[in-house]
Design a protein around this motif. Structure first.
Motif, mmCIF file in Angstrom:
data_model
loop_
_atom_site.group_PDB
_atom_site.id
_atom_site.type_symbol
_atom_site.label_atom_id
_atom_site.label_comp_id
_atom_site.label_asym_id
_atom_site.label_seq_id
_atom_site.Cartn_x
_atom_site.Cartn_y
_atom_site.Cartn_z
ATOM 1 N N LEU A 8 0.576 -1.412 -0.257
ATOM 2 C CA LEU A 8 0.134 -0.324 -0.240
ATOM 3 C C LEU A 8 0.623 1.287 0.038
ATOM 4 C CD1 LEU A 8 -2.965 -1.360 3.208
ATOM 5 C CD2 LEU A 8 -2.827 -1.132 -0.151
ATOM 6 N N ASP A 9 1.955 1.150 0.944
ATOM 7 C CA ASP A 9 2.416 2.550 0.406
ATOM 8 C C ASP A 9 3.598 3.095 -0.681
ATOM 9 O OD1 ASP A 9 2.248 2.471 3.026
ATOM 10 O OD2 ASP A 9 4.412 1.653 3.972
ATOM 11 N N GLU A 10 3.837 1.682 -1.161
ATOM 12 C CA GLU A 10 4.278 1.462 -2.663
ATOM 13 C C GLU A 10 3.870 2.146 -3.678
ATOM 14 O OE1 GLU A 10 4.857 -1.238 -0.580
ATOM 15 O OE2 GLU A 10 7.363 -0.779 -0.588
ATOM 16 N N VAL A 11 2.299 2.171 -3.800
ATOM 17 C CA VAL A 11 1.068 2.169 -4.462
ATOM 18 C C VAL A 11 0.982 3.958 -4.356
ATOM 19 C CG1 VAL A 11 -1.442 2.201 -5.018
ATOM 20 C CG2 VAL A 11 -0.562 0.015 -4.296
ATOM 21 N N GLN A 12 0.789 4.503 -3.507
ATOM 22 C CA GLN A 12 0.463 5.968 -2.565
ATOM 23 C C GLN A 12 1.735 6.498 -3.072
ATOM 24 O OE1 GLN A 12 0.189 5.975 1.022
ATOM 25 N NE2 GLN A 12 -2.162 6.095 0.961
ATOM 26 N N GLN B 27 2.451 14.413 -16.141
ATOM 27 C CA GLN B 27 2.395 16.766 -15.952
ATOM 28 C C GLN B 27 4.116 16.463 -16.442
ATOM 29 O OE1 GLN B 27 1.415 17.168 -12.818
ATOM 30 N NE2 GLN B 27 -0.622 16.902 -13.101
ATOM 31 N N ASP B 28 5.565 16.355 -16.476
ATOM 32 C CA ASP B 28 6.545 16.633 -17.154
ATOM 33 C C ASP B 28 6.518 16.656 -18.425
ATOM 34 O OD1 ASP B 28 7.005 17.237 -14.459
ATOM 35 O OD2 ASP B 28 8.179 15.910 -14.085
ATOM 36 N N TRP C 68 1.526 6.723 -7.941
ATOM 37 C CA TRP C 68 0.987 6.485 -7.727
ATOM 38 C C TRP C 68 0.827 7.651 -8.488
ATOM 39 C CZ3 TRP C 68 -3.673 5.160 -10.611
ATOM 40 C CH2 TRP C 68 -4.543 5.879 -10.329
ATOM 41 N N VAL C 69 2.079 8.756 -7.530
ATOM 42 C CA VAL C 69 2.223 10.436 -7.733
ATOM 43 C C VAL C 69 3.180 10.437 -8.587
ATOM 44 C CG1 VAL C 69 3.359 11.561 -6.339
ATOM 45 C CG2 VAL C 69 1.429 10.714 -5.308
ATOM 46 N N GLU C 70 4.254 9.326 -8.218
ATOM 47 C CA GLU C 70 5.086 9.335 -9.648
ATOM 48 C C GLU C 70 4.955 9.807 -10.669
ATOM 49 O OE1 GLU C 70 9.122 7.261 -8.827
ATOM 50 O OE2 GLU C 70 9.039 7.141 -6.944
ATOM 51 N N MET C 71 3.539 8.560 -11.411
ATOM 52 C CA MET C 71 3.400 8.581 -12.789
ATOM 53 C C MET C 71 2.450 9.341 -12.586
ATOM 54 S SD MET C 71 0.414 4.896 -13.708
ATOM 55 C CE MET C 71 -0.559 5.761 -12.669
#
Length: 181
Positions: free
Chosen positions: A163-167, A178-179, A170-173
């Motif tokens: 679950l920590d890795e998903v959060q 956006q970049d 998800w933000v990195e993806m």
């Protein structure tokens, strides 16, 4: 004895034609002998000169005057290579998060069939339908979850559920998306 399909003189002829314009000529034994099947669309020649279909040879592109190669998309090393340990971890998580819900769905469907065959419980039709929808839907979502729940750090294993890795992933993806825009 001849059947109706193989008869040389079929007994059914429609005297009145259809009000619509027919796409194909009517089948009459006397007219099929006179028809020509050489239609212009049967020549199989390409109408556009798409890459790989033209009759002329492609022109040779001259290299740059300085002799250096121009960078192409394949030469662009923006994407990092995934380490082998991380790749196997992603595959294990995908197989687990897809296989468990699909296996449960198949087991429930088998259980519903056995209960009905043994006349213990005749489940309403919506119960196996909803079971299939939920378990196979969770199995389809398991591909994305298995990928996002994997720690991309080769030294760090991550938690069981991830679950920590998903959060974090998800933000990195979305940040990379956006970049790129």
């Amino acid at each position: 004895m001849k059947t109706l399909l193989c008869a040389s003189n079929p007994s059914l002829y429609l005297t009145k034609s259809s009000p619509r314009k027919p796409k194909f000529p009517p089948f009459h034994p006397t007219t099929t002998e006179k028809l020509s099947y050489h239609h212009p669309f049967s020549t199989l020649k390409p109408l556009a000169s798409a890459k790989g279909f033209s009759s002329s040879r492609p022109s040779i592109v001259e290299s740059d005057v300085t002799g250096k190669r121009k960078p192409s998309r394949r030469d662009n090393n923006e994407d990092d290579e995934i380490p082998r340990e991380v790749f196997y971890r992603i595959i294990r998580r995908i197989l687990f998060s897809v296989g468990v819900p699909m296996g449960l769905g198949l087991a429930f469907l088998h259980l519903y069939g056995e209960l009905k065959d043994r006349q213990i419980w005749d489940a309403p039709l919506w119960v196996p339908f909803m079971t299939t929808l939920l378990t196979f839907g969770a199995s389809a979502l398991g591909i994305a979850y298995g990928t996002l729940s994997t720690s991309l750090d080769a030294e760090r294993e991550g938690s069981f559920l991830g679950l920590d890795e998903v959060q974090k992933n998800w933000v990195e993806m979305w940040q990379e998306d956006q970049d790129a825009s």
